[in-house]
Design a protein around this motif. Structure first.
Motif, PDB file in Angstrom:
ATOM      1  N   GLY A  52      -1.942 -16.047  -2.457  1.00 44.66           N
ATOM      2  CA  GLY A  52      -0.565 -16.136  -3.358  1.00 44.66           C
ATOM      3  C   GLY A  52       0.437 -14.937  -2.556  1.00 44.66           C
ATOM      4  N   LEU A  53       1.741 -14.959  -3.352  1.00 46.38           N
ATOM      5  CA  LEU A  53       2.049 -13.460  -2.124  1.00 46.38           C
ATOM      6  C   LEU A  53       2.115 -13.054  -2.938  1.00 46.38           C
ATOM      7  N   ARG A  54       1.932 -11.497  -2.641  1.00 43.34           N
ATOM      8  CA  ARG A  54       1.874 -10.469  -3.591  1.00 43.34           C
ATOM      9  C   ARG A  54       2.634  -8.869  -2.569  1.00 43.34           C
ATOM     10  N   GLU A  55       2.777  -8.280  -4.131  1.00 44.66           N
ATOM     11  CA  GLU A  55       3.384  -7.302  -3.234  1.00 44.66           C
ATOM     12  C   GLU A  55       2.980  -5.901  -3.009  1.00 44.66           C
ATOM     13  N   VAL A  56       2.638  -5.514  -1.914  1.00 46.78           N
ATOM     14  CA  VAL A  56       1.378  -4.171  -1.675  1.00 46.78           C
ATOM     15  C   VAL A  56       1.860  -3.232  -0.650  1.00 46.78           C
ATOM     16  N   THR A  57       1.369  -2.158  -0.343  1.00 52.69           N
ATOM     17  CA  THR A  57       2.168  -1.160  -0.174  1.00 52.69           C
ATOM     18  C   THR A  57       2.110  -1.391   1.959  1.00 52.69           C
ATOM     19  N   HIS A  58       3.032  -1.021   2.364  1.00 52.60           N
ATOM     20  CA  HIS A  58       3.205  -1.149   3.701  1.00 52.60           C
ATOM     21  C   HIS A  58       2.054  -0.825   4.456  1.00 52.60           C
ATOM     22  N   PRO A  59       1.776  -1.281   5.632  1.00 54.21           N
ATOM     23  CA  PRO A  59      -0.390  -0.814   5.801  1.00 54.21           C
ATOM     24  C   PRO A  59       0.085   0.630   6.219  1.00 54.21           C
ATOM     25  N   SER A  60       1.070   0.950   7.116  1.00 54.74           N
ATOM     26  CA  SER A  60       0.715   2.075   7.799  1.00 54.74           C
ATOM     27  C   SER A  60       1.624   3.765   6.841  1.00 54.74           C
ATOM     28  N   TYR A  61       1.782   3.031   5.573  1.00 54.41           N
ATOM     29  CA  TYR A  61       2.228   3.847   4.157  1.00 54.41           C
ATOM     30  C   TYR A  61       0.359   3.959   3.865  1.00 54.41           C
ATOM     31  N   GLN A  62      -0.325   2.733   3.423  1.00 54.55           N
ATOM     32  CA  GLN A  62      -1.498   3.266   2.835  1.00 54.55           C
ATOM     33  C   GLN A  62      -2.311   4.124   4.085  1.00 54.55           C
ATOM     34  N   ALA A  63      -2.004   4.324   5.206  1.00 52.87           N
ATOM     35  CA  ALA A  63      -3.016   4.953   5.661  1.00 52.87           C
ATOM     36  C   ALA A  63      -2.696   6.107   5.868  1.00 52.87           C
ATOM     37  N   TRP A  64      -1.205   6.286   5.730  1.00 55.45           N
ATOM     38  CA  TRP A  64      -1.079   7.594   5.242  1.00 55.45           C
ATOM     39  C   TRP A  64      -1.418   8.678   4.071  1.00 55.45           C
ATOM     40  N   SER A  65      -1.499   7.470   2.854  1.00 54.27           N
ATOM     41  CA  SER A  65      -1.707   7.967   1.940  1.00 54.27           C
ATOM     42  C   SER A  65      -3.093   8.511   1.955  1.00 54.27           C
ATOM     43  N   TYR A  66      -3.882   7.938   2.861  1.00 51.31           N
ATOM     44  CA  TYR A  66      -5.584   8.063   2.956  1.00 51.31           C
ATOM     45  C   TYR A  66      -5.403   9.738   3.607  1.00 51.31           C
ATOM     46  N   CYS A  67      -4.480   9.467   4.167  1.00 53.34           N
ATOM     47  CA  CYS A  67      -4.720  10.893   5.197  1.00 53.34           C
ATOM     48  C   CYS A  67      -4.302  12.208   4.227  1.00 53.34           C
ATOM     49  N   SER A  68      -3.406  11.850   3.135  1.00 53.60           N
ATOM     50  CA  SER A  68      -2.452  12.988   2.249  1.00 53.60           C
ATOM     51  C   SER A  68      -3.714  12.903   0.784  1.00 53.60           C
ATOM     52  N   LEU A  69      -4.419  12.075   0.709  1.00 49.55           N
ATOM     53  CA  LEU A  69      -5.462  13.104   0.063  1.00 49.55           C
ATOM     54  C   LEU A  69      -6.564  13.103   0.899  1.00 49.55           C
ATOM     55  N   ILE A  70      -7.114  13.284   2.143  1.00 44.89           N
ATOM     56  CA  ILE A  70      -7.870  13.970   1.760  1.00 44.89           C
ATOM     57  C   ILE A  70      -7.465  15.270   3.045  1.00 44.89           C
ATOM     58  N   LYS A  71      -5.933  15.641   3.263  1.00 48.72           N
ATOM     59  CA  LYS A  71      -5.493  16.812   3.738  1.00 48.72           C
ATOM     60  C   LYS A  71      -5.407  17.644   2.270  1.00 48.72           C
TER      61      LYS A  71
END
Length: 326
Positions: free
Chosen positions: A121-140
């Motif tokens: 089905g059609l689902r709402e998720v974070t933008h893939p670039s935001y997803q990558a940025w959020s992982y960087c932020s968690l690590i940093k």
């Protein structure tokens, strides 16, 4: 935990010989969870594209490659990581979020959210670039080794099946801020991703950067400490009054004593709706983070998480690389 870690040279060889996907399957199943056939097929497809990206001779053979890195204290998995140094010997990490999407749509009334077809089905998720940025932020924000060395992290997304000529909405202007700090590469843009990697990594990973990411001490950064404390400052919804303040100080002292004595402790607050249990919890979270201690707010209900996040960010925005992510 890292499911696979090697060099660029070994990664390409392992993929070409059919060993890589089997190792990912076996290691993840043995140490973490069951792996379905769809995930195996996803690895086979996406990693074939990344192998082609990494075949560029300007990317050092001894650059580091890590696949399926599980961020500590979360269930989040980073798809693909490349580590190495630039010509000045500065250490860099490229985080790549891989997607097999063929179509997706903008969600105009929500911050950095898109919709795509997942799970039938059609689902709402974070933008893939935001997803990558959020992982960087968690690590940093929570890895002391990354903060102190310092190691520079650079997020991006690679949607290798995504034809922007047919589906252009993920590059809509509402996503300009996140795309400026976490670029997106799509079908036909493999050379763009190669150049992004080469902009930061021109020399091998001679200092075991990935080891610091995996085994670095978990501690909130000074920037995060200051931000959390500032978020609560003058925020009247979170001011402690009467018994709330008393219990807050009791729990804080109990926690600090437990840390000093290397002990475990549990403190339970009982009270009816509206008595301030959550206000105490949010203030304790801020106090611990502000003191440089690891702390988490955990609830099975997404509603309070969303409410508190909105309240805390009422007058503040997320800042990264001197750009604002609303």
């Amino acid at each position: 935990m890292i499911i696979y870690s090697s060099t660029k040279q070994s990664f390409i060889r392992d993929f070409e010989e059919g060993y890589l996907v089997k190792k990912l399957h076996r290691t993840l199943t043995d140490k973490y969870r069951r792996v379905g056939q769809s995930e195996i097929q996803s690895w086979q497809t996406s990693l074939s594209y990344m192998a082609n990206v990494m075949r560029d001779i300007a990317i050092p053979d001894k650059a580091g490659v890590a696949i399926e890195y599980i961020v500590p204290n979360t269930q989040k998995r980073v798809d693909f990581i490349i580590t190495g140094q630039d010509y000045t010997n500065k250490e860099h990490v490229i985080i790549v979020e891989l997607k097999q999407w063929s179509e997706a749509f903008k969600v105009a009334d929500k911050d950095n959210i898109v919709s795509t077809y997942l799970g039938g089905g059609l689902r709402e998720v974070t933008h893939p670039s935001y997803q990558a940025w959020s992982y960087c932020s968690l690590i940093k924000n929570f890895n002391e080794d990354v903060q102190n060395r310092p190691i520079e992290l650079h997020p991006c997304s690679f949607l290798h099946n995504f034809d922007e000529a047919i589906a252009p909405e993920l590059r809509d202007s509402i996503y300009d801020d996140i795309l400026s700090i976490s670029p997106m590469f799509t079908l036909g843009q493999m050379n763009g991703l190669r150049q992004f990697i080469k902009d930061f990594i021109s020399k091998p990973d001679a200092t075991q950067i990935m080891n610091s990411i995996e085994h670095g001490k978990l501690k909130p950064s000074k920037t995060l400490q200051d931000s959390i404390l500032n978020m609560l400052k003058d925020n009247k919804e979170f001011i402690l009054i009467d018994d709330q303040k008393v219990e807050f100080e009791r729990i804080k002292n109990a926690a600090l004593n437990a840390i000093r004595n290397n002990e475990k402790t549990v403190y339970i607050i009982r009270g009816g709706p509206g008595t301030g249990k959550s206000v105490v919890a949010i203030n304790l979270l801020a106090e611990c983070i502000g003191a440089g201690l690891m702390a988490q707010y955990i609830t099975a209900n997404a509603a309070p998480r969303n409410v508190y996040s909105a309240m805390l960010q009422k007058e503040y925005k997320k800042i990264s690389n001197k750009r604002t992510i609303c």
